[in-house]
Design an enzyme around this catalytic site. Structure first.
Site, PDB file in Angstrom:
ATOM      1  N   HIS A 110      35.643  37.636  37.824  1.00  0.00           N
ATOM      2  CA  HIS A 110      36.321  38.601  38.696  1.00  0.00           C
ATOM      3  C   HIS A 110      37.756  38.175  38.984  1.00  0.00           C
ATOM      4  O   HIS A 110      38.090  36.992  38.977  1.00  0.00           O
ATOM      5  CB  HIS A 110      35.522  38.890  39.987  1.00  0.00           C
ATOM      6  CG  HIS A 110      35.499  37.838  41.030  1.00  0.00           C
ATOM      7  ND1 HIS A 110      34.371  37.544  41.773  1.00  0.00           N
ATOM      8  CD2 HIS A 110      36.457  37.005  41.510  1.00  0.00           C
ATOM      9  CE1 HIS A 110      34.652  36.596  42.639  1.00  0.00           C
ATOM     10  NE2 HIS A 110      35.904  36.243  42.503  1.00  0.00           N
ATOM     11  N   ASP A 131      43.088  40.912  48.421  1.00  0.00           N
ATOM     12  CA  ASP A 131      41.804  41.332  48.972  1.00  0.00           C
ATOM     13  C   ASP A 131      41.551  40.759  50.366  1.00  0.00           C
ATOM     14  O   ASP A 131      42.281  39.880  50.834  1.00  0.00           O
ATOM     15  CB  ASP A 131      40.664  40.934  48.010  1.00  0.00           C
ATOM     16  CG  ASP A 131      40.768  39.504  47.492  1.00  0.00           C
ATOM     17  OD1 ASP A 131      41.583  38.727  48.032  1.00  0.00           O
ATOM     18  OD2 ASP A 131      40.043  39.158  46.555  1.00  0.00           O
ATOM     19  N   GLU A 188      34.577  42.898  40.740  1.00  0.00           N
ATOM     20  CA  GLU A 188      33.399  42.269  40.157  1.00  0.00           C
ATOM     21  C   GLU A 188      33.069  42.900  38.793  1.00  0.00           C
ATOM     22  O   GLU A 188      33.495  44.027  38.515  1.00  0.00           O
ATOM     23  CB  GLU A 188      32.210  42.460  41.104  1.00  0.00           C
ATOM     24  CG  GLU A 188      32.383  41.774  42.459  1.00  0.00           C
ATOM     25  CD  GLU A 188      32.093  40.284  42.406  1.00  0.00           C
ATOM     26  OE1 GLU A 188      32.485  39.608  41.438  1.00  0.00           O
ATOM     27  OE2 GLU A 188      31.490  39.787  43.372  1.00  0.00           O
ATOM     28  N   ASN A 248      32.342  34.551  37.550  1.00  0.00           N
ATOM     29  CA  ASN A 248      31.839  35.664  36.730  1.00  0.00           C
ATOM     30  C   ASN A 248      32.986  36.473  36.117  1.00  0.00           C
ATOM     31  O   ASN A 248      32.775  37.549  35.582  1.00  0.00           O
ATOM     32  CB  ASN A 248      30.926  36.564  37.568  1.00  0.00           C
ATOM     33  CG  ASN A 248      31.651  37.153  38.768  1.00  0.00           C
ATOM     34  OD1 ASN A 248      32.862  36.994  38.909  1.00  0.00           O
ATOM     35  ND2 ASN A 248      30.918  37.840  39.633  1.00  0.00           N
TER      36      ASN A 248
HETATM   37  C1  GLP Z   1      37.250  34.565  45.508  1.00  0.00           C
HETATM   38  C2  GLP Z   1      38.516  35.441  45.551  1.00  0.00           C
HETATM   39  C3  GLP Z   1      39.235  35.454  44.244  1.00  0.00           C
HETATM   40  C4  GLP Z   1      39.334  34.035  43.711  1.00  0.00           C
HETATM   41  C5  GLP Z   1      37.954  33.539  43.362  1.00  0.00           C
HETATM   42  C6  GLP Z   1      37.936  32.127  42.804  1.00  0.00           C
HETATM   43  O1  GLP Z   1      36.047  35.254  45.471  1.00  0.00           O
HETATM   44  N1  GLP Z   1      38.315  36.778  45.985  1.00  0.00           N
HETATM   45  O2  GLP Z   1      40.504  36.045  44.414  1.00  0.00           O
HETATM   46  O3  GLP Z   1      40.126  33.996  42.568  1.00  0.00           O
HETATM   47  O4  GLP Z   1      37.111  33.626  44.476  1.00  0.00           O
HETATM   48  O5  GLP Z   1      38.058  31.188  43.822  1.00  0.00           O
HETATM   49  P1  GLP Z   1      38.421  29.684  43.591  1.00  0.00           P
HETATM   50  O6  GLP Z   1      39.856  29.652  43.235  1.00  0.00           O
HETATM   51  O7  GLP Z   1      38.144  29.033  44.923  1.00  0.00           O
HETATM   52  O8  GLP Z   1      37.526  29.184  42.527  1.00  0.00           O
END
Ligand code: GLP
Length: 253
Positions: free
Chosen positions: A139, A68, A144, A137
């Site tokens: 995702h 992404d 989402e 959440n």
């Molecule tokens: C972001 C990314 C995800 C990631 C998530 C969790 O929003 N788009 O790909 O897995 O957050 O992030 P973290 O690993 O910093 O908790």
């Protein structure tokens, strides 16, 4: 099938995940790597860079696709995912930068950019390994919670909770982009192997919900229960709810 590997620390989880990625590249030096951003994969990227530095692993024939990118952020913005990948991995290994791919956050027409990325993913074929983190959440990528599992890369709008969660990386909450381009769940699921990383107590509830709850687009990561080959590498804190509810046998030590 989902295999959950226990680690005491996030560094240990990162090392185990890196060994799994290295095994994929050893078996297929031209592997297509599906890569992810966020704090969860950082210890794994550190280990992969170390393996490269020690001459144990080369990425020179690998190709990569990322999950992404934020709409509106250029690759030189320090919170763009393109910047993150260069900073945490690409600049530290021998991957050919021309073989690394992310959706562009600054394409004038985001929908056309999704089409370009979808065509590229079709041409490159399934990911040999796909790395994932998990949002608070549930995702994955930026898919989402919603009433459907998106098949392909789409322009997505971030939920308030995701904008809040990601505000820590920006000067203020109003600087956080509210939309992104994200690889679809269908494109994630076709990977031959999926590695999900989760660290810290804040992920404990959602990890249990995703791996043991109902499979529903309200918890996008729950679809991983239907995937063929999922390896979860998580630290003790992130696994605390799973172990408390489902016992020691739920995890592999
Ligand atoms: C972001 C990314 C995800 C990631 C998530 C969790 O929003 N788009 O790909 O897995 O957050 O992030 P973290 O690993 O910093 O908790």
């Amino acid at each position: 099938m989902v295999k959950i590997y226990y680690s005491k620390t996030k560094e240990e989880a990162g090392l185990k995940a890196a060994k799994s990625v290295a095994a994929t590249i050893d078996a297929k030096p031209t592997a297509l790597l599906g890569l992810a951003t966020g704090s969860s994969p950082i210890p794994m990227y550190t280990e992969l860079a170390k393996m490269y530095n020690e001459g144990k692993l080369s990425f020179k024939d690998c190709v990569s696709v990322n999950l992404d990118e934020y709409v509106g952020l250029s690759p030189d913005h320090d919170q763009s995912y393109a910047y993150f990948m260069n900073d945490n991995l690409f600049s530290k290994i021998d991957i050919d930068i021309a073989k690394t791919n992310l959706p562009s956050g600054i394409a004038p027409d985001p929908v056309a950019e999704c089409e370009r990325y979808n065509a590229l993913l079709n041409t490159l074929g399934p990911q040999d390994v796909q790395i994932l983190g998990i949002g608070h959440n549930g995702h994955i990528g930026f898919n989402e919670p919603s009433d459907r599992f998106p098949q392909k890369t789409e322009l997505v709008y971030l939920t308030e909770s995701t904008v809040k969660a990601n505000a820590r990386f920006f000067a203020s909450e109003k600087d956080v982009p509210t939309s992104a381009l994200s690889m679809g769940i269908g494109q994630i699921l076709r990977a031959k192997k999926i590695i999900l990383l989760a660290n810290g107590e804040a992920k404990a509830e959602i990890l249990d919900k995703a791996l043991f709850g109902d499979v529903t687009p309200r918890v996008p990561a729950s679809i991983l229960q239907f995937a063929d080959c999922v390896e979860v590498y998580a630290d003790e804190e992130a696994l605390s709810v799973i172990i408390a509810k489902h016992g020691e046998n739920a995890v592999i030590r």
